[in-house]
Design a protein around this motif. Structure first.
Motif, PDB file in Angstrom:
ATOM      1  N   ILE A  62       0.869  -1.179   0.000  1.00 42.35           N
ATOM      2  CA  ILE A  62       0.000   0.000   0.000  1.00 42.35           C
ATOM      3  C   ILE A  62       0.905   1.227   0.000  1.00 42.35           C
ATOM      4  N   HIS A  63       0.746   2.053  -1.016  1.00 43.69           N
ATOM      5  CA  HIS A  63       1.565   3.248  -1.201  1.00 43.69           C
ATOM      6  C   HIS A  63       0.719   4.460  -0.822  1.00 43.69           C
ATOM      7  N   MET A  64       1.098   5.144   0.261  1.00 40.93           N
ATOM      8  CA  MET A  64       0.320   6.251   0.819  1.00 40.93           C
ATOM      9  C   MET A  64       0.963   7.577   0.412  1.00 40.93           C
ATOM     10  N   PHE A  65       0.233   8.380  -0.339  1.00 44.30           N
ATOM     11  CA  PHE A  65       0.771   9.642  -0.823  1.00 44.30           C
ATOM     12  C   PHE A  65       0.435  10.768   0.152  1.00 44.30           C
ATOM     13  N   ASP A  66       1.432  11.084   0.965  1.00 45.46           N
ATOM     14  CA  ASP A  66       1.389  12.043   2.066  1.00 45.46           C
ATOM     15  C   ASP A  66       0.574  11.507   3.244  1.00 45.46           C
ATOM     16  N   HIS A  67       0.474  12.332   4.277  1.00 48.89           N
ATOM     17  CA  HIS A  67       0.069  11.827   5.596  1.00 48.89           C
ATOM     18  C   HIS A  67      -1.403  12.059   5.926  1.00 48.89           C
ATOM     19  N   LYS A  68      -2.173  12.604   5.006  1.00 48.97           N
ATOM     20  CA  LYS A  68      -3.573  12.924   5.308  1.00 48.97           C
ATOM     21  C   LYS A  68      -4.341  11.657   5.691  1.00 48.97           C
ATOM     22  N   PRO A  69      -5.399  11.815   6.497  1.00 44.05           N
ATOM     23  CA  PRO A  69      -6.136  10.634   6.988  1.00 44.05           C
ATOM     24  C   PRO A  69      -6.603   9.685   5.902  1.00 44.05           C
ATOM     25  N   ASN A  70      -7.109  10.218   4.772  1.00 47.64           N
ATOM     26  CA  ASN A  70      -7.629   9.311   3.757  1.00 47.64           C
ATOM     27  C   ASN A  70      -6.537   8.544   3.020  1.00 47.64           C
ATOM     28  N   ALA A  71      -5.271   8.856   3.307  1.00 46.45           N
ATOM     29  CA  ALA A  71      -4.162   8.067   2.766  1.00 46.45           C
ATOM     30  C   ALA A  71      -3.571   7.139   3.810  1.00 46.45           C
ATOM     31  N   THR A  72      -3.397   7.646   5.034  1.00 45.93           N
ATOM     32  CA  THR A  72      -2.663   6.875   6.043  1.00 45.93           C
ATOM     33  C   THR A  72      -3.546   6.029   6.961  1.00 45.93           C
ATOM     34  N   PHE A  73      -4.749   6.489   7.285  1.00 40.97           N
ATOM     35  CA  PHE A  73      -5.592   5.702   8.190  1.00 40.97           C
ATOM     36  C   PHE A  73      -6.005   4.385   7.539  1.00 40.97           C
ATOM     37  N   SER A  74      -6.403   4.452   6.272  1.00 42.26           N
ATOM     38  CA  SER A  74      -6.772   3.212   5.577  1.00 42.26           C
ATOM     39  C   SER A  74      -5.535   2.353   5.325  1.00 42.26           C
ATOM     40  N   GLY A  75      -4.380   2.989   5.180  1.00 45.72           N
ATOM     41  CA  GLY A  75      -3.152   2.223   5.044  1.00 45.72           C
ATOM     42  C   GLY A  75      -2.885   1.367   6.273  1.00 45.72           C
ATOM     43  N   SER A  76      -3.163   1.937   7.445  1.00 41.11           N
ATOM     44  CA  SER A  76      -2.952   1.172   8.682  1.00 41.11           C
ATOM     45  C   SER A  76      -3.863  -0.033   8.749  1.00 41.11           C
ATOM     46  N   MET A  77      -5.075   0.088   8.201  1.00 42.26           N
ATOM     47  CA  MET A  77      -5.983  -1.054   8.165  1.00 42.26           C
ATOM     48  C   MET A  77      -5.436  -2.134   7.235  1.00 42.26           C
ATOM     49  N   GLY A  78      -4.868  -1.706   6.125  1.00 39.18           N
ATOM     50  CA  GLY A  78      -4.299  -2.667   5.185  1.00 39.18           C
ATOM     51  C   GLY A  78      -3.135  -3.440   5.767  1.00 39.18           C
ATOM     52  N   ARG A  79      -2.399  -2.798   6.652  1.00 43.13           N
ATOM     53  CA  ARG A  79      -1.290  -3.502   7.304  1.00 43.13           C
ATOM     54  C   ARG A  79      -1.811  -4.670   8.137  1.00 43.13           C
ATOM     55  N   LEU A  80      -3.000  -4.526   8.702  1.00 46.58           N
ATOM     56  CA  LEU A  80      -3.591  -5.626   9.471  1.00 46.58           C
ATOM     57  C   LEU A  80      -3.842  -6.842   8.590  1.00 46.58           C
ATOM     58  N   ARG A  81      -3.981  -6.599   7.278  1.00 43.76           N
ATOM     59  CA  ARG A  81      -4.186  -7.696   6.330  1.00 43.76           C
ATOM     60  C   ARG A  81      -2.869  -8.169   5.721  1.00 43.76           C
ATOM     61  N   GLY A  82      -1.738  -7.664   6.231  1.00 44.68           N
ATOM     62  CA  GLY A  82      -0.437  -8.145   5.780  1.00 44.68           C
ATOM     63  C   GLY A  82       0.283  -7.287   4.772  1.00 44.68           C
ATOM     64  N   ALA A  83      -0.250  -6.110   4.434  1.00 41.10           N
ATOM     65  CA  ALA A  83       0.388  -5.259   3.434  1.00 41.10           C
ATOM     66  C   ALA A  83       1.626  -4.559   3.995  1.00 41.10           C
ATOM     67  N   LYS A  84       2.627  -4.357   3.150  1.00 40.77           N
ATOM     68  CA  LYS A  84       3.761  -3.509   3.468  1.00 40.77           C
ATOM     69  C   LYS A  84       3.387  -2.077   3.094  1.00 40.77           C
ATOM     70  N   LEU A  85       3.809  -1.120   3.922  1.00 39.78           N
ATOM     71  CA  LEU A  85       3.397   0.268   3.723  1.00 39.78           C
ATOM     72  C   LEU A  85       4.552   1.132   3.242  1.00 39.78           C
TER      73      LEU A  85
END
Length: 248
Positions: free
Chosen positions: A91-114
């Motif tokens: 999961i590639h998060m473009f900058d730190h805004k919530p709609n990029a990083t908060f959902s990224g954290s959820m994806g990490r729970l499914r095994g994604a590298k951030l």
């Protein structure tokens, strides 16, 4: 591999133009790529399309501009639920805004590298994080902390400039986790025009020296104008919207 690109901007604005070309290049190599960006038209619904092999989701824009971009409730809820119900390798998060990083954290729970992509200097002295229309002033304080914290928390950091690369290193992020990757040009979409023809079409004398300025924002345009003011034989070409600074 399956990759999810999370862009906090409206489609066709800002860092979208960094995220989308990356996504297209990765898709061209045979990977399954999804990119999420914010719709300019739709306030409540999600629309999907396929662009050059990239599955593009335009998320609802209601509340997108509350205290700065990236805070739309329906947008964030959709991205969070998508990241929880779909498995991605990266999961590639473009900058730190919530709609990029908060959902990224959820994806990490499914095994994604951030991967945290650092494309702007937001907080701290000289940053762009002072948004006059903030409805909640505390958001600025949060973002100043979260901009850096989200980079430490990611598996890897990509920076658009050497200055931001150094900032990442100064935060204690290991050098092998930081990559400097400037934004390139879409060479397949640029069609060169002979200099004489281009200037003739624009009504510019062939011998005239020109300084060009292009960018999503024009907050630093006055600095450029002050710098070239002593050069009486130079024209400033501003590419983009009409700036009050130029018109004045």
């Amino acid at each position: 591999m399956r990759l999810l690109y999370l862009n906090h901007n409206y489609r066709f604005g800002g860092t979208y133009y960094r995220a989308m070309p990356m996504a297209e290049q990765v898709a061209a190599r045979g990977h399954e790529v999804t990119l999420m960006t914010v719709s300019r038209e739709h306030r409540w619904r999600v629309t999907w399309s396929n662009v050059n092999g990239v599955r593009v989701a335009e998320t609802p824009n209601w509340g997108q501009d509350n205290s700065g971009e990236g805070y739309g409730p329906p947008d964030n809820l959709f991205r969070l639920s998508h990241a929880l119900t779909h498995r991605y390798d990266i999961i590639h998060m473009f900058d730190h805004k919530p709609n990029a990083t908060f959902s990224g954290s959820m994806g990490r729970l499914r095994g994604a590298k951030l991967i945290a992509d650092w494309a702007d200097w937001w907080g701290g002295p000289g940053g762009i994080n002072d948004v006059p229309k903030r409805r909640i002033p505390a958001v600025g304080t949060f973002e100043q902390w979260w901009e850096e914290r989200s980079k430490r928390w990611a598996d890897a950091v990509i920076t658009i400039s050497t200055v931001l690369r150094q900032r990442a290193l100064d935060l204690g992020i290991a050098p092998d986790r930081v990559l400097y990757l400037p934004t390139g040009a879409a060479v397949d979409r640029i069609k060169p025009v002979p200099l004489r023809d281009a200037r003739q079409q624009l009504g510019i004398p062939l011998e005239r020296r020109i300084v060009g300025f292009i960018g999503m924002a024009q907050s630093d345009l006055e600095i450029v104008m002050d710098a070239i003011h002593p050069l009486s034989d130079v024209w400033l070409m501003v590419i983009g919207g009409k700036s009050p600074a130029v018109l004045a």
